[in-house]
Design an enzyme around this catalytic site. Structure first.
Site, PDB file in Angstrom:
ATOM      1  N   ASP A 158       0.840  -1.213   0.000  1.00 32.74           N
ATOM      2  CA  ASP A 158       0.000   0.000   0.000  1.00 32.74           C
ATOM      3  C   ASP A 158       0.872   1.259   0.000  1.00 32.74           C
ATOM      4  OD1 ASP A 158      -2.354   1.446  -0.080  1.00 32.74           O
ATOM      5  OD2 ASP A 158      -2.767   1.261   2.070  1.00 32.74           O
ATOM      6  N   LYS A 160       2.035   4.726  -1.068  1.00 32.46           N
ATOM      7  CA  LYS A 160       1.390   5.910  -1.640  1.00 32.46           C
ATOM      8  C   LYS A 160       1.882   7.113  -0.842  1.00 32.46           C
ATOM      9  CE  LYS A 160      -2.646   4.946   1.227  1.00 32.46           C
ATOM     10  NZ  LYS A 160      -4.106   4.886   1.307  1.00 32.46           N
ATOM     11  N   GLU A 162       0.561   9.189   1.025  1.00 28.92           N
ATOM     12  CA  GLU A 162       0.055   9.315   2.404  1.00 28.92           C
ATOM     13  C   GLU A 162       0.828   8.448   3.382  1.00 28.92           C
ATOM     14  OE1 GLU A 162      -3.307   8.590   0.112  1.00 28.92           O
ATOM     15  OE2 GLU A 162      -4.609   8.930   1.867  1.00 28.92           O
ATOM     16  N   ASN A 163       1.396   7.355   2.890  1.00 32.55           N
ATOM     17  CA  ASN A 163       2.136   6.443   3.764  1.00 32.55           C
ATOM     18  C   ASN A 163       3.629   6.733   3.790  1.00 32.55           C
ATOM     19  OD1 ASN A 163      -0.140   5.159   4.577  1.00 32.55           O
ATOM     20  ND2 ASN A 163      -0.027   3.539   3.030  1.00 32.55           N
ATOM     21  N   ASP A 176       2.684   2.464   7.940  1.00 31.09           N
ATOM     22  CA  ASP A 176       1.448   1.732   7.639  1.00 31.09           C
ATOM     23  C   ASP A 176       1.698   0.372   6.985  1.00 31.09           C
ATOM     24  OD1 ASP A 176      -1.152   1.041   7.525  1.00 31.09           O
ATOM     25  OD2 ASP A 176      -1.856   2.863   6.545  1.00 31.09           O
ATOM     26  N   THR A 222      -4.797   0.702  -2.026  1.00 33.78           N
ATOM     27  CA  THR A 222      -5.559   1.888  -2.382  1.00 33.78           C
ATOM     28  C   THR A 222      -5.738   1.880  -3.884  1.00 33.78           C
ATOM     29  OG1 THR A 222      -4.559   3.035  -0.515  1.00 33.78           O
ATOM     30  CG2 THR A 222      -5.545   4.411  -2.237  1.00 33.78           C
TER      31      THR A 222
END
Ligand code: ADE
Length: 331
Positions: A158, A160, A162-163, A176, A222
């Site tokens: 995952d 991205k 945001e992570n 994450d 995501t």
């Protein structure tokens, strides 16, 4: 439900014994050992709070997970995956470190590195786009961290913006790992020169987190960054993280992810048909790199070694020096 507490780190406390001698006692840290501060982030099953160790005054980010909610929503497996992967990835500057875990009746607590620069996504949104120098700087650190996790048998699944968190020096800290996949130590070929180094070779291994059971074949990740092989074969591999890495490089330079549609279904359709375009003015060398990462067949994507040698990363000195470098001014 059982919340396993194996391998948790402990603090050292100086105490006097009955004869007045100084002795060291190993004490498991708990809620009482921290002062809790402001909220740093909120997820569906957790809240991340700023916290300070009362003894050392060191600052941490503590992820507080609500047990009842996790059990009700059947996410026990994921919180255990997160803890197990973070324990396996103990020591890399580009990965959020897990220092302690403990629990009380209501909650689980994960004591993590604090990343005071927040999410890379937030920085990108404030800037709109990054220039090539900034994209190269953040891209190189993300890649170095991904190389480390893959060498330790962990697929993130995952990745991205945001992570990707940033510390006070604007160095990358990937977080994450709740949807990560842990690979078995690969079988050692008798004649391998890496014969006794676990995870040293490129074998994919098998999932040991139970993620190959029927339920885990449901979508993780995501929509915008998910790899085509996860959508078509329901199977993620190390190269799936490199697909996401290609999406991130594209996004840093253009301000938006390559595959984006009104809903998840349409996004998935775009991904499996490789339906994306480069905006006008996208740097040609970066375009070449992205085109070699956003390849439907995971076996035909560039490997990490090839990415490091791509012209886009010319001038980057790979290795520990990456993490001593000063961040370029954002522009
Ligand atoms: N938000 C989520 N995790 C965080 C961390 N480790 N540091 C700062 N903010 C966060």
């Amino acid at each position: 439900e059982e919340w396993k507490e194996r391998g948790a780190a402990v603090g050292v406390r100086q105490e006097l014994d009955r004869n007045g001698n100084h002795v060291q006692r190993f004490v498991k840290k708990g809620v009482k050992d921290f002062n809790f501060g402001r909220t740093l982030g909120e997820g569906s099953y957790s809240t991340v709070l700023a916290a300070t160790d009362r003894q050392t005054l060191k600052e941490y980010a503590i992820k507080v997970l609500d047990k009842r909610h996790i059990i009700k929503e059947r996410k026990v497996k994921y919180v255990n995956i997160e803890k197990n992967t973070l324990n396996r990835l103990g020591d890399h500057p580009g990965i959020v470190r897990l220092y302690y875990t403990f629990q009380d009746e209501r909650s689980l607590y994960y004591v993590l590195d604090v990343a005071s620069g927040g999410e890379l996504l937030g920085v990108l949104k404030r800037m709109g786009t990054f220039d090539e120098e900034c994209a190269r700087y953040y891209g190189a650190q993300i890649l170095d961290a991904v190389e480390y996790m893959h060498s330790r048998g962990v697929i993130h699944r995952d990745l991205k913006p945001e992570n990707v968190l940033l510390d006070d020096q604007m160095h990358v800290k990937i977080t994450d790992f709740g949807t990560a996949k842990i690979l078995d130590p690969p079988r050692q070929p008798q004649d391998s020169i890496n014969g006794n180094i676990p995870f040293a070779n490129q074998n994919q291994g098998n999932a040991i987190d139970g993620s190959d059971d029927n339920r885990a074949n449901s979508f993780v990740g995501t929509a915008e960054y998910v790899s085509p092989e996860l959508l078509t074969d329901k199977n993620a591999c190390k190269a799936s993280d490199l697909w996401a890495f290609g999406c991130i490089i594209y996004q840093l330079l253009s301000g938006r992810p390559p595959f984006k549609a009104a809903n998840e279904y349409q996004t998935f359709q775009k991904i499996v048909s490789l339906d994306y375009e480069f905006p006008k003015g996208f740097p040609p060398v970066a375009k070449d790199l992205v085109e070699r990462l956003l390849v439907l067949d995971p076996a035909k994507r560039l490997t990490i070694e090839h990415i490091k040698n791509h012209q886009f990363f010319d001038g980057i000195v790979w290795g520990r020096g990456l993490w001593k470098q000063k961040a370029p001014r954002l522009k």
